[in-house]
Design an enzyme around this catalytic site. Sequence first.
Site, PDB file in Angstrom:
ATOM      1  N   ASP A   1      17.550  48.286  32.195  1.00 25.75           N
ATOM      2  CA  ASP A   1      18.516  47.339  32.256  1.00 25.75           C
ATOM      3  C   ASP A   1      19.342  47.332  31.038  1.00 25.75           C
ATOM      4  O   ASP A   1      19.195  46.305  30.175  1.00 25.75           O
ATOM      5  CB  ASP A   1      17.789  45.941  32.680  1.00 25.75           C
ATOM      6  CG  ASP A   1      18.733  44.918  32.702  1.00 25.75           C
ATOM      7  OD1 ASP A   1      18.269  43.550  32.484  1.00 25.75           O
ATOM      8  OD2 ASP A   1      20.001  44.980  32.901  1.00 25.75           O
ATOM      9  N   SER A   2      20.087  48.172  30.807  1.00 26.08           N
ATOM     10  CA  SER A   2      20.799  48.493  29.484  1.00 26.08           C
ATOM     11  C   SER A   2      22.333  47.854  29.562  1.00 26.08           C
ATOM     12  O   SER A   2      22.731  47.375  30.367  1.00 26.08           O
ATOM     13  CB  SER A   2      20.818  49.829  29.128  1.00 26.08           C
ATOM     14  OG  SER A   2      21.944  50.503  30.061  1.00 26.08           O
ATOM     15  N   THR A   3      22.837  47.752  28.501  1.00 27.05           N
ATOM     16  CA  THR A   3      24.068  47.403  28.056  1.00 27.05           C
ATOM     17  C   THR A   3      25.021  48.783  28.481  1.00 27.05           C
ATOM     18  O   THR A   3      24.147  49.725  29.000  1.00 27.05           O
ATOM     19  CB  THR A   3      24.148  47.266  26.721  1.00 27.05           C
ATOM     20  OG1 THR A   3      23.706  48.175  25.776  1.00 27.05           O
ATOM     21  CG2 THR A   3      24.178  45.705  26.205  1.00 27.05           C
ATOM     22  N   ASP A   4      26.218  48.901  28.502  1.00 29.56           N
ATOM     23  CA  ASP A   4      26.887  49.823  28.933  1.00 29.56           C
ATOM     24  C   ASP A   4      26.829  51.088  27.765  1.00 29.56           C
ATOM     25  O   ASP A   4      26.372  50.927  26.719  1.00 29.56           O
ATOM     26  CB  ASP A   4      28.432  49.690  29.212  1.00 29.56           C
ATOM     27  CG  ASP A   4      28.438  48.889  30.477  1.00 29.56           C
ATOM     28  OD1 ASP A   4      28.334  47.597  30.512  1.00 29.56           O
ATOM     29  OD2 ASP A   4      28.584  49.393  31.440  1.00 29.56           O
TER      30      ASP A   4
ATOM     31  N   PRO B   1      24.092  50.257  21.011  1.00 30.25           N
ATOM     32  CA  PRO B   1      22.755  50.728  20.929  1.00 30.25           C
ATOM     33  C   PRO B   1      22.450  51.141  22.360  1.00 30.25           C
ATOM     34  O   PRO B   1      21.484  51.830  22.481  1.00 30.25           O
ATOM     35  CB  PRO B   1      21.743  49.625  20.658  1.00 30.25           C
ATOM     36  CG  PRO B   1      22.841  48.206  20.608  1.00 30.25           C
ATOM     37  CD  PRO B   1      24.294  48.797  20.404  1.00 30.25           C
TER      38      PRO B   1
ATOM     39  N   GLY C   1      14.355  51.922  23.136  1.00 29.43           N
ATOM     40  CA  GLY C   1      13.772  52.429  24.412  1.00 29.43           C
ATOM     41  C   GLY C   1      13.691  53.853  24.404  1.00 29.43           C
ATOM     42  O   GLY C   1      12.599  54.372  25.108  1.00 29.43           O
TER      43      GLY C   1
ATOM     44  N   ASP D   1      17.551  39.506  28.755  1.00 30.40           N
ATOM     45  CA  ASP D   1      17.619  38.047  29.138  1.00 30.40           C
ATOM     46  C   ASP D   1      16.543  37.549  30.115  1.00 30.40           C
ATOM     47  O   ASP D   1      16.450  36.677  30.519  1.00 30.40           O
ATOM     48  CB  ASP D   1      18.932  38.076  29.983  1.00 30.40           C
ATOM     49  CG  ASP D   1      19.225  39.307  30.940  1.00 30.40           C
ATOM     50  OD1 ASP D   1      20.088  39.788  30.817  1.00 30.40           O
ATOM     51  OD2 ASP D   1      18.422  39.296  31.756  1.00 30.40           O
TER      52      ASP D   1
ATOM     53  N   GLU E   1      12.763  46.047  24.424  1.00 27.63           N
ATOM     54  CA  GLU E   1      13.901  45.466  24.214  1.00 27.63           C
ATOM     55  C   GLU E   1      14.334  45.735  22.546  1.00 27.63           C
ATOM     56  O   GLU E   1      13.540  45.683  21.724  1.00 27.63           O
ATOM     57  CB  GLU E   1      14.276  44.079  24.399  1.00 27.63           C
ATOM     58  CG  GLU E   1      15.193  43.389  23.918  1.00 27.63           C
ATOM     59  CD  GLU E   1      16.649  43.701  24.109  1.00 27.63           C
ATOM     60  OE1 GLU E   1      16.797  43.850  25.335  1.00 27.63           O
ATOM     61  OE2 GLU E   1      17.410  43.945  23.428  1.00 27.63           O
TER      62      GLU E   1
HETATM   63  N1  SAM Z   1      22.731  43.328  33.173  1.00 26.65           N
HETATM   64  C1  SAM Z   1      23.386  43.834  32.008  1.00 26.65           C
HETATM   65  C2  SAM Z   1      24.204  44.765  32.361  1.00 26.65           C
HETATM   66  O1  SAM Z   1      24.190  45.142  33.663  1.00 26.65           O
HETATM   67  O2  SAM Z   1      25.140  45.422  31.555  1.00 26.65           O
HETATM   68  C3  SAM Z   1      22.281  44.191  31.075  1.00 26.65           C
HETATM   69  C4  SAM Z   1      21.660  43.176  30.471  1.00 26.65           C
HETATM   70  S1  SAM Z   1      20.537  43.290  29.055  1.00 26.65           S
HETATM   71  C5  SAM Z   1      21.109  42.026  28.073  1.00 26.65           C
HETATM   72  C6  SAM Z   1      20.985  44.629  28.332  1.00 26.65           C
HETATM   73  C7  SAM Z   1      19.860  44.938  27.099  1.00 26.65           C
HETATM   74  O3  SAM Z   1      19.880  46.035  26.782  1.00 26.65           O
HETATM   75  C8  SAM Z   1      20.301  43.966  26.009  1.00 26.65           C
HETATM   76  O4  SAM Z   1      19.455  43.158  25.600  1.00 26.65           O
HETATM   77  C9  SAM Z   1      20.395  45.164  24.906  1.00 26.65           C
HETATM   78  O5  SAM Z   1      20.128  44.532  23.427  1.00 26.65           O
HETATM   79  C10 SAM Z   1      19.602  46.000  25.188  1.00 26.65           C
HETATM   80  N2  SAM Z   1      19.520  47.521  24.953  1.00 26.65           N
HETATM   81  C11 SAM Z   1      20.582  48.237  24.345  1.00 26.65           C
HETATM   82  N3  SAM Z   1      20.374  49.414  23.843  1.00 26.65           N
HETATM   83  C12 SAM Z   1      18.773  49.529  24.075  1.00 26.65           C
HETATM   84  C13 SAM Z   1      18.050  50.492  23.616  1.00 26.65           C
HETATM   85  N4  SAM Z   1      18.566  51.679  22.989  1.00 26.65           N
HETATM   86  N5  SAM Z   1      16.595  50.109  23.737  1.00 26.65           N
HETATM   87  C14 SAM Z   1      16.398  48.961  24.324  1.00 26.65           C
HETATM   88  N6  SAM Z   1      17.129  47.966  24.362  1.00 26.65           N
HETATM   89  C15 SAM Z   1      18.481  48.213  24.659  1.00 26.65           C
END
Ligand code: SAM
Length: 288
Positions: A159-162, A166, A142, A89, A109
């Site tokens: 700053d990943s998803t949970d 992915p 990543g 984001d 990302e």
């Molecule tokens: N602030 C949020 C939270 O605390 O949950 C996270 C925000 S950001 C949208 C999370 C990002 O991690 C997403 O855009 C997602 O596509 C990315 N993501 C997930 N797995 C990933 C990976 N293996 N490598 C790189 N980016 C990844």
Amino acid sequence: MSARWIAETLHANEGLTTSFRADKILYEESTGQQELVIFDNPTFGRMMMLDGATQVTTSDEFIYHEMMTHVPVLAHGAVKSLLIIGGGDGGILREAARHKSIERITMVEIDPEVTAFSREHLPMVSAGAFDDPRLDLVFADGTKFVAETDQRFDVVIVDSTDPVGPGAVLFEEEFYRNAKRCLTEGGVLVTQNGVPFLQPGELTSSIGKFRRLFTDGSCYLATIPTYVGGPMAMGWATDNAALRFQGVEILHARFADAAFETRYYTPEVHAAAFALPRYVEKCFPTRV
Ligand code: SAM
């Protein structure tokens, strides 16, 4: 027509879901990697969810993005290069770009659609940071990037998803080992590490891996209203154990040098964020 309610299902296994009224849905589709929905809510503003987990809301994102970025950068004190894993984001990127002393920002990302939709529907989050000339934006996993890059960084912010979809690989020891490989001497790794009250196991697991790989592994806290369940843990790992205890005076001097306004971060809040309540400390594994 009755309002549409969108459920956050991240904690469904713990018997908790929260719902947000969607007064306007701007986008709801699969990106091919994740289920993405962007909608407007009367209290939290514009919201983005990925795979049923709240990612960012325009009302409270400043708390998360300021604390995930300025704590490691100002604790370190001499950051020239910074790596963001995830962060689609653009909120972390926006805050990192405010530090004029940082010369190079790399953002990796996995899902270009998240960045594309965020730039279109959540432009206030990145606030033009995607156009910063210091940015190298890489669309890749990543885990692959940190395993292969020959670049080095003073701060790595995950700053990943949970750990679902992915994002799951970004909580594995292999990833942390390679992230450490990318750090300069005394560099700092910071991770989005969930809400300990609801996800204690996630914190226990990450801290245990940090402590096997780094001299110092801990976390700090900040409360983001839409990450339900109480304060959220930001994982902290570094071989420079002194950084966690950076004094408020030094932080004030560095913050003054950085010369920008914040809405949540202050040097006092920075120092206090590392003071952990007992139930969070109890998530920490005994030193291995
Ligand atoms: N602030 C949020 C939270 O605390 O949950 C996270 C925000 S950001 C949208 C999370 C990002 O991690 C997403 O855009 C997602 O596509 C990315 N993501 C997930 N797995 C990933 C990976 N293996 N490598 C790189 N980016 C990844």
